[in-house]
Write a protein that holds these residues in place. Structure first.
Motif, mmCIF file in Angstrom:
data_model
loop_
_atom_site.group_PDB
_atom_site.id
_atom_site.type_symbol
_atom_site.label_atom_id
_atom_site.label_comp_id
_atom_site.label_asym_id
_atom_site.label_seq_id
_atom_site.Cartn_x
_atom_site.Cartn_y
_atom_site.Cartn_z
ATOM 1 N N PRO A 55 -21.861 15.678 32.121
ATOM 2 C CA PRO A 55 -22.694 16.895 32.032
ATOM 3 C C PRO A 55 -22.361 17.712 30.781
ATOM 4 O O PRO A 55 -21.249 17.689 30.262
ATOM 5 C CB PRO A 55 -22.332 17.659 33.310
ATOM 6 N N PHE A 56 -23.369 18.448 30.301
ATOM 7 C CA PHE A 56 -23.188 19.370 29.179
ATOM 8 C C PHE A 56 -24.147 20.540 29.371
ATOM 9 O O PHE A 56 -25.094 20.469 30.168
ATOM 10 C CB PHE A 56 -23.447 18.669 27.834
ATOM 11 N N ASP A 57 -23.885 21.628 28.647
ATOM 12 C CA ASP A 57 -24.682 22.852 28.785
ATOM 13 C C ASP A 57 -25.571 23.056 27.565
ATOM 14 O O ASP A 57 -25.149 22.815 26.431
ATOM 15 C CB ASP A 57 -23.772 24.073 28.948
ATOM 16 N N VAL A 58 -26.784 23.503 27.805
ATOM 17 C CA VAL A 58 -27.694 23.960 26.748
ATOM 18 C C VAL A 58 -27.739 25.481 26.830
ATOM 19 O O VAL A 58 -28.030 26.044 27.899
ATOM 20 C CB VAL A 58 -29.100 23.359 26.909
ATOM 21 N N ILE A 59 -27.422 26.143 25.724
ATOM 22 C CA ILE A 59 -27.336 27.604 25.708
ATOM 23 C C ILE A 59 -28.413 28.177 24.783
ATOM 24 O O ILE A 59 -28.910 27.475 23.898
ATOM 25 C CB ILE A 59 -25.931 28.077 25.261
ATOM 26 N N PRO A 60 -28.777 29.461 24.968
ATOM 27 C CA PRO A 60 -29.795 30.069 24.090
ATOM 28 C C PRO A 60 -29.293 30.159 22.653
ATOM 29 O O PRO A 60 -28.109 30.362 22.402
ATOM 30 C CB PRO A 60 -30.014 31.458 24.694
ATOM 31 N N LYS A 61 -30.213 30.020 21.707
ATOM 32 C CA LYS A 61 -29.856 30.182 20.303
ATOM 33 C C LYS A 61 -29.556 31.651 20.010
ATOM 34 O O LYS A 61 -30.126 32.534 20.651
ATOM 35 C CB LYS A 61 -30.991 29.691 19.413
ATOM 36 N N PRO A 62 -28.684 31.942 19.041
ATOM 37 C CA PRO A 62 -28.399 33.341 18.691
ATOM 38 C C PRO A 62 -29.672 34.077 18.280
ATOM 39 O O PRO A 62 -30.485 33.558 17.533
ATOM 40 C CB PRO A 62 -27.425 33.222 17.512
ATOM 41 N N GLY A 63 -29.809 35.285 18.807
ATOM 42 C CA GLY A 63 -30.983 36.085 18.479
ATOM 43 C C GLY A 63 -32.190 35.794 19.332
ATOM 44 O O GLY A 63 -33.219 36.454 19.200
ATOM 45 N N SER A 64 -32.103 34.789 20.231
ATOM 46 C CA SER A 64 -33.254 34.467 21.064
ATOM 47 C C SER A 64 -33.236 35.204 22.390
ATOM 48 O O SER A 64 -34.186 35.124 23.154
ATOM 49 C CB SER A 64 -33.300 32.960 21.338
ATOM 50 N N ILE A 65 -32.127 35.941 22.678
ATOM 51 C CA ILE A 65 -32.048 36.674 23.943
ATOM 52 C C ILE A 65 -32.755 38.015 23.780
ATOM 53 O O ILE A 65 -32.468 38.788 22.878
ATOM 54 C CB ILE A 65 -30.579 36.898 24.355
ATOM 55 N N GLN A 66 -33.673 38.317 24.638
ATOM 56 C CA GLN A 66 -34.431 39.567 24.572
ATOM 57 C C GLN A 66 -33.605 40.708 25.143
ATOM 58 O O GLN A 66 -33.066 40.616 26.234
ATOM 59 C CB GLN A 66 -35.743 39.420 25.355
#
Length: 207
Positions: free
Chosen positions: A145-156
């Protein structure tokens, strides 16, 4: 003098028995003896890091063995499995790899996290199509397993608080009173009426 010869019936029977025996041996070899020539030795494949952004390459450490005497082309169908509650599966394009004889450990970087992948925990799964002498074999593989995280600056960011109501503005200046209008002209005097006729004389006065 008697001559030994094979009758047509005996020849046909012998050929039929030979074909049946050969078919039976081939089926036994295919289903019970022949094995896929390619094997994956380190399942689940280790992932070289734990967190990725969508669109990044997904490097895997793979140990693979081939019992074939020459190189073979092996194709694989691939899927990205979401390990969260929805268990969504994304179908990826097929890939092909040239597999040399013997065992080898490689860092493979041909896999990539799709651009549209949402944040969450995933694993990469696949099925290799390994050609045999008569039929092809399916050999399954999968990654850790691995994690996919939001790209920097993509969090509202959170919505800001509503500003306080401003003070009531000062009362505006009263406008200047306008000038009074001029009086209207006096109307003309009417004409004098005609004089009436004299009345009859009254009775004489009494003494």
């Amino acid at each position: 003098m008697n001559k030994n010869y094979i009758t047509p019936g005996a020849f046909v029977s012998g050929m039929a028995l030979f074909i049946i025996s050969a078919t039976a041996l081939a089926l036994v070899y295919i289903f019970f003896i022949e094995k896929p020539t390619v094997r994956y030795m380190n399942l689940p494949f280790p992932v070289l890091k734990k967190q990725f952004y969508a669109g990044e390459a997904l490097p895997l450490k793979i140990t693979r063995c081939s019992d074939a005497e020459e190189r073979r082309v092996v194709t694989s169908s691939r899927y990205l499995e979401n390990l969260g509650d929805d268990q969504e599966v994304l179908v990826l394009e097929m890939i092909a790899a040239i597999v040399p004889p013997g065992c080898v450990t490689q860092i493979v970087k041909i896999h990539r996290v799709p651009d549209a992948t949402l944040p969450g925990q995933y694993r990469l799964i696949g099925s290799a199509n390994v050609p045999g002498m008569i039929r092809d074999f399916r050999v399954d593989w999968y990654s850790a397993p691995f994690d996919v995280i939001p790209k920097p600056g993509s969090i509202q960011g959170e919505k800001g608080a509503t500003g306080e109501k401003g003070e009531t503005g000062a009362t505006g200046i009263t406008g200047i009173e306008g000038e009074k209008g001029k009086a209207g002209a006096t109307g003309a005097t009417g004409q004098t009426g005609a004089r009436g006729r004299p009345g009859p004389p009254g009775p004489p006065a009494k003494e």
